[in-house]
Design an enzyme around this catalytic site. Sequence first.
Site, PDB file in Angstrom:
ATOM      1  N   ASP A   1       0.803  -1.227   0.000  1.00  0.00           N
ATOM      2  CA  ASP A   1       0.000   0.000   0.000  1.00  0.00           C
ATOM      3  C   ASP A   1       0.834   1.274   0.000  1.00  0.00           C
ATOM      4  O   ASP A   1       0.344   2.328   0.429  1.00  0.00           O
ATOM      5  CB  ASP A   1      -0.944   0.004   1.212  1.00  0.00           C
ATOM      6  CG  ASP A   1      -2.182  -0.845   0.996  1.00  0.00           C
ATOM      7  OD1 ASP A   1      -3.000  -0.466   0.148  1.00  0.00           O
ATOM      8  OD2 ASP A   1      -2.318  -1.892   1.645  1.00  0.00           O
TER       9      ASP A   1
ATOM     10  N   HIS B   1     -10.704 -10.128   1.337  1.00  0.00           N
ATOM     11  CA  HIS B   1     -11.727  -9.181   1.801  1.00  0.00           C
ATOM     12  C   HIS B   1     -13.165  -9.600   1.498  1.00  0.00           C
ATOM     13  O   HIS B   1     -14.083  -8.903   1.912  1.00  0.00           O
ATOM     14  CB  HIS B   1     -11.506  -7.772   1.240  1.00  0.00           C
ATOM     15  CG  HIS B   1     -10.407  -7.006   1.894  1.00  0.00           C
ATOM     16  ND1 HIS B   1     -10.555  -6.367   3.099  1.00  0.00           N
ATOM     17  CD2 HIS B   1      -9.138  -6.764   1.497  1.00  0.00           C
ATOM     18  CE1 HIS B   1      -9.422  -5.764   3.419  1.00  0.00           C
ATOM     19  NE2 HIS B   1      -8.543  -5.999   2.470  1.00  0.00           N
TER      20      HIS B   1
ATOM     21  N   HIS C   1      -3.615 -11.012  -0.324  1.00  0.00           N
ATOM     22  CA  HIS C   1      -3.040 -10.769   1.003  1.00  0.00           C
ATOM     23  C   HIS C   1      -3.971 -11.335   2.077  1.00  0.00           C
ATOM     24  O   HIS C   1      -4.651 -10.616   2.775  1.00  0.00           O
ATOM     25  CB  HIS C   1      -2.730  -9.284   1.228  1.00  0.00           C
ATOM     26  CG  HIS C   1      -3.885  -8.345   1.076  1.00  0.00           C
ATOM     27  ND1 HIS C   1      -4.656  -8.257  -0.055  1.00  0.00           N
ATOM     28  CD2 HIS C   1      -4.389  -7.399   1.929  1.00  0.00           C
ATOM     29  CE1 HIS C   1      -5.586  -7.332   0.104  1.00  0.00           C
ATOM     30  NE2 HIS C   1      -5.457  -6.808   1.301  1.00  0.00           N
TER      31      HIS C   1
ATOM     32  N   ASP D   1       1.279  -7.033   2.611  1.00  0.00           N
ATOM     33  CA  ASP D   1       0.378  -5.953   3.052  1.00  0.00           C
ATOM     34  C   ASP D   1       1.148  -4.815   3.722  1.00  0.00           C
ATOM     35  O   ASP D   1       0.595  -4.072   4.546  1.00  0.00           O
ATOM     36  CB  ASP D   1      -0.702  -6.493   3.985  1.00  0.00           C
ATOM     37  CG  ASP D   1      -1.981  -5.664   3.954  1.00  0.00           C
ATOM     38  OD1 ASP D   1      -2.044  -4.675   3.199  1.00  0.00           O
ATOM     39  OD2 ASP D   1      -2.921  -6.002   4.702  1.00  0.00           O
TER      40      ASP D   1
END
Length: 425
Positions: free
Chosen positions: A42, A216, A237, A306
């Site tokens: 990120d 997710h 991830h 991540d």
Amino acid sequence: MDWVKTVYLVLWAFTYNSVADDFKEQALKLMADTPLIDGHNDLPWQMRSLFNNQLNMVDLNKLNTTHTNIPKIKEGRLSAQFWAAYVPCDTQYKDAVRQTLEQIDVIHRMCHEYPEVFKFAASSQDILDAFEQNKTASLIGVEGGHSIDSSLGTLRTMYQLGVRYLTITHSCNTPWADNWLVDTGSEPEMHGGLSEFGKQVIWEMNRIGMLIDLSHVSEKVMNQVLDISKAPIIFSHSSAYSVCNHKRNVPDDVLMRVKEKRGIVMVNFYNDYVTCSPTANISDVADHFDHIKKVAGSSIIGFGGDYDGVTRVPEGLGDVSKYPDLVAELLRRKWSEDEIRDALGRNLLRVFSEVEEVRFQTQYNIKSTVRDHLNGTKPDDIPIPLKEVQNPCRTDFGYQDKSSSTCIKSFYPLVLVLSLLNKLL
């Protein structure tokens, strides 16, 4: 006798460190001939959070407030990285597409600003080419289905801009898919997994050659996508649910289905997903690798750190420079060199190539006994039903049934009244 104990401890420490150095040296040799590919980082969001995407204000050679910078990338032997084009769920129904495009732009600009380090990549071959040039292949993954605003045209446009995976949801439901929080009971189930339009999204991703990322999503979505996708899927991830019972992780039965689908689970380093607690260490992360290998084999394992998207990382894995230490830990646990090479990058390259094969067969109408039903298919241009996305920020141009637009317009006076009341109060 104290001196005897001291000598023993010194000899033990020397032997232990010597063996550890041997594993580290072996790890570095393996990483020199097989690219390490990480599924999720990120850093682009940190560029927005810290600098509002003003790259002219930052030097990635010197930045020290993030998990990721250029010296750490080189030390960690990071050969390929999927950079996350992430924007928060708060942008849904507002400016998610604009903000996502800005994150895509910042990734391209990172590559342009540091061409000696980063090479933009959009294919499995690009990754190998970058590895040969001793550069970090830089790929784009959009993290969250809200970023396409329920539009297949936007999905295709993002692909044309270089996006190579879409995470179906982030931590919010979209108008067409349920997220992982549904499984915790903290959010209501809206679609029973995927809506009909959600299935259209999956099929269109198959057609254009975009990797489907199931990190997710709810467990129902995991299984529905595994049912209908004609290409392998990824978890960019996520870790093993049996090791840490967090709903962001992957249950054993799904691990087995990922194996059957020839997909990949890229292990997450976030403490809360590693140990289900605020603390973790490098050995705890290796436990997830071991478990996934035990359940489904080394062919479905990858790295999905991540970094720069989480607040806590394990002791011994403090930033992207520490990948060789994790590889050394796996070697210490008697992973074979072949298994290590699979996890480093061969698994992801295989998955990526197979997704590209589905796309190739689709667009060039090549016959295949396995995938004939995709041959020669045209872009899906059936829009999501207006009633499923109606809100005050969305217009209805192109829809023939305008009945729902009345609902939208009738909402404006209520918004105005509430706004005035807020000012008076």
